[in-house]
Design a protein around this motif. Structure first.
Motif, short mmCIF file in Angstrom:
data_model
loop_
_atom_site.label_atom_id
_atom_site.label_comp_id
_atom_site.label_asym_id
_atom_site.label_seq_id
_atom_site.Cartn_x
_atom_site.Cartn_y
_atom_site.Cartn_z
N ASP A 1 0.82 -1.21 0.00
CA ASP A 1 0.00 0.00 0.00
C ASP A 1 0.85 1.25 0.00
OD1 ASP A 1 -2.29 -1.63 2.26
OD2 ASP A 1 -2.25 -1.57 0.06
N GLN A 2 2.14 1.09 0.29
CA GLN A 2 3.02 2.26 0.32
C GLN A 2 3.39 2.64 -1.09
OE1 GLN A 2 6.52 1.70 2.60
NE2 GLN A 2 7.44 3.65 2.02
N LEU B 1 8.43 -4.92 -15.76
CA LEU B 1 7.31 -4.95 -16.70
C LEU B 1 7.56 -4.02 -17.88
CD1 LEU B 1 4.31 -4.98 -14.18
CD2 LEU B 1 5.25 -6.91 -15.46
N ASP B 2 8.13 -2.83 -17.61
CA ASP B 2 8.40 -1.89 -18.70
C ASP B 2 9.43 -2.44 -19.68
OD1 ASP B 2 6.62 -0.18 -17.57
OD2 ASP B 2 8.15 1.08 -16.57
N SER B 3 10.32 -3.33 -19.18
CA SER B 3 11.35 -3.87 -20.06
C SER B 3 10.90 -5.12 -20.77
CB SER B 3 12.61 -4.18 -19.24
OG SER B 3 12.32 -5.19 -18.29
N ARG C 1 1.03 -9.13 -6.32
CA ARG C 1 0.08 -8.05 -6.10
C ARG C 1 0.49 -6.79 -6.86
NH1 ARG C 1 0.54 -7.92 -1.01
NH2 ARG C 1 -0.91 -9.62 -0.67
N TYR C 2 1.82 -6.49 -6.83
CA TYR C 2 2.28 -5.33 -7.57
C TYR C 2 2.10 -5.53 -9.09
CZ TYR C 2 4.32 -2.90 -3.59
OH TYR C 2 4.51 -2.19 -2.44
N ILE C 3 2.27 -6.78 -9.56
CA ILE C 3 2.07 -7.06 -11.00
C ILE C 3 0.63 -6.78 -11.38
CG2 ILE C 3 2.08 -8.85 -12.75
CD1 ILE C 3 4.49 -10.09 -11.33
N ARG C 4 -0.31 -7.22 -10.52
CA ARG C 4 -1.74 -7.00 -10.83
C ARG C 4 -2.06 -5.50 -10.81
NH1 ARG C 4 -2.28 -11.49 -7.35
NH2 ARG C 4 -2.93 -10.08 -5.66
N LEU C 5 -1.51 -4.78 -9.83
CA LEU C 5 -1.78 -3.35 -9.76
C LEU C 5 -1.21 -2.62 -10.98
CD1 LEU C 5 -1.05 -2.69 -5.96
CD2 LEU C 5 -3.28 -2.75 -7.10
N ALA C 6 -0.04 -3.05 -11.43
CA ALA C 6 0.56 -2.40 -12.59
C ALA C 6 -0.14 -2.75 -13.88
CB ALA C 6 2.05 -2.78 -12.69
N GLY C 7 -0.82 -3.90 -13.93
CA GLY C 7 -1.49 -4.33 -15.16
C GLY C 7 -2.79 -3.59 -15.36
#
Length: 286
Positions: free
Chosen positions: A216-217, A251-253, A280-286
């Motif tokens: 969450d941070q 992910l950007d690369s 979780r971060y992968i899902r948030l970024a997607g």
């Protein structure tokens, strides 16, 4: 010629029902008895006599000085303190014996023993002079002197004097060994210090990484792009990457597989990153 009986044992083959085993055979034989070692007997007798003299002196001194001190304090305390008088020079003589091959170090113990003996004799004389007469005080004080003299003679009987050259050789060998022994506690102290330093560093690093492990941070988004995986492995220019930054960079690369993203995050951000956090971060970024 005098003889003595001794038991001799040896292994011999023994066969029963065609099976041979090596068994222990014992036999008693008589051999010539060695001549009596009178030097050893006399040396032992001198040592026993010295121990008896020291015991008598300790008992007499404790009784005399304890009676003297009991005038001012309770008897148990007085007699307990009286033990210290003869015990002091006895301990000094024990140290002198242990350092018999090092005359320079033994000299200090010898001087301290003589001083303790003089104090003990003076206290015994004071007791005899106050409660009996001067002659009793003098004779009582001589008990400690005789005991110390007897023990000094016993020490000379057991002593093995070294010539000056051998004494120097022993001193150098002892100095080298003492240096090695002295380094043991020093190395332990240094290792404990290094362990504390490493523990402090791990603690500080854990606190710094712990703040970025919260999904969450929010943190600064790295806009870094790389054409090759080697370029992606470098940390952000502003400081260590957070887990969130490392996921977005991967992910950007073009890295999409969760296992590869997790491996990259653990390499450049947090070696203890959890798969659930990275997912979780992968899902948030997607």
């Amino acid at each position: 010629m005098k003889t003595e009986r001794i038991e001799r044992t040896r292994l011999v083959p023994h066969t029963v029902d065609g099976v041979t085993e090596m068994v222990l055979d014992r036999e008693i034989i008589e051999v010539p008895a060695p001549p009596r070692d009178w030097d050893h007997i006399v040396r032992t007798a001198v040592t026993i006599g010295a121990v008896i003299l020291v015991t008598v002196s300790l008992t007499w001194t404790t009784a005399s000085i304890g009676g003297l001190l009991a005038v001012a304090v309770a008897a148990p305390i007085a007699y307990g303190a009286a033990v210290a008088f003869d015990t002091s020079w006895i301990m000094c003589m024990a140290v002198e014996w242990l350092l018999r091959s090092d005359p320079e170090r033994a000299a200090a113990a010898k001087r301290a023993g003589r001083f303790a003996l003089a104090v003990s004799m003076a206290a015994v004389f004071a007791h005899g002079h106050l409660f009996a007469d001067t002659i009793v005080g003098v004779v009582g004080a001589l008990v400690s002197a005789l005991a110390k003299g007897g023990w000094s003679i016993a020490m000379r009987v057991h002593a093995r004097p070294l010539d000056p050259l051998t004494q120097q050789w022993v001193a150098k060998q002892r100095a080298a060994l003492d240096g090695k022994l002295a380094m043991i506690p020093i190395r332990r102290e240094l290792q404990r210090g290094e362990a504390l330093v490493h523990a402090e560093q791990r603690s500080l690093a854990g606190r710094a990484d712990g703040g970025s492990a919260d999904p969450d941070q929010s943190g600064p988004v790295s806009g870094q792009s790389a054409d090759s995986p080697d370029a992606l492995e470098q940390p952000a220019a502003s400081g260590p990457m957070t887990i969130k930054d490392a996921v977005r960079t991967a992910l950007d690369s073009g890295i999409r597989e969760p296992d590869r993203v997790l491996a990259y995050v653990r390499k450049v951000a947090d070696a203890n990153a959890k798969p659930d956090t990275v997912s979780r971060y992968i899902r948030l970024a997607g």
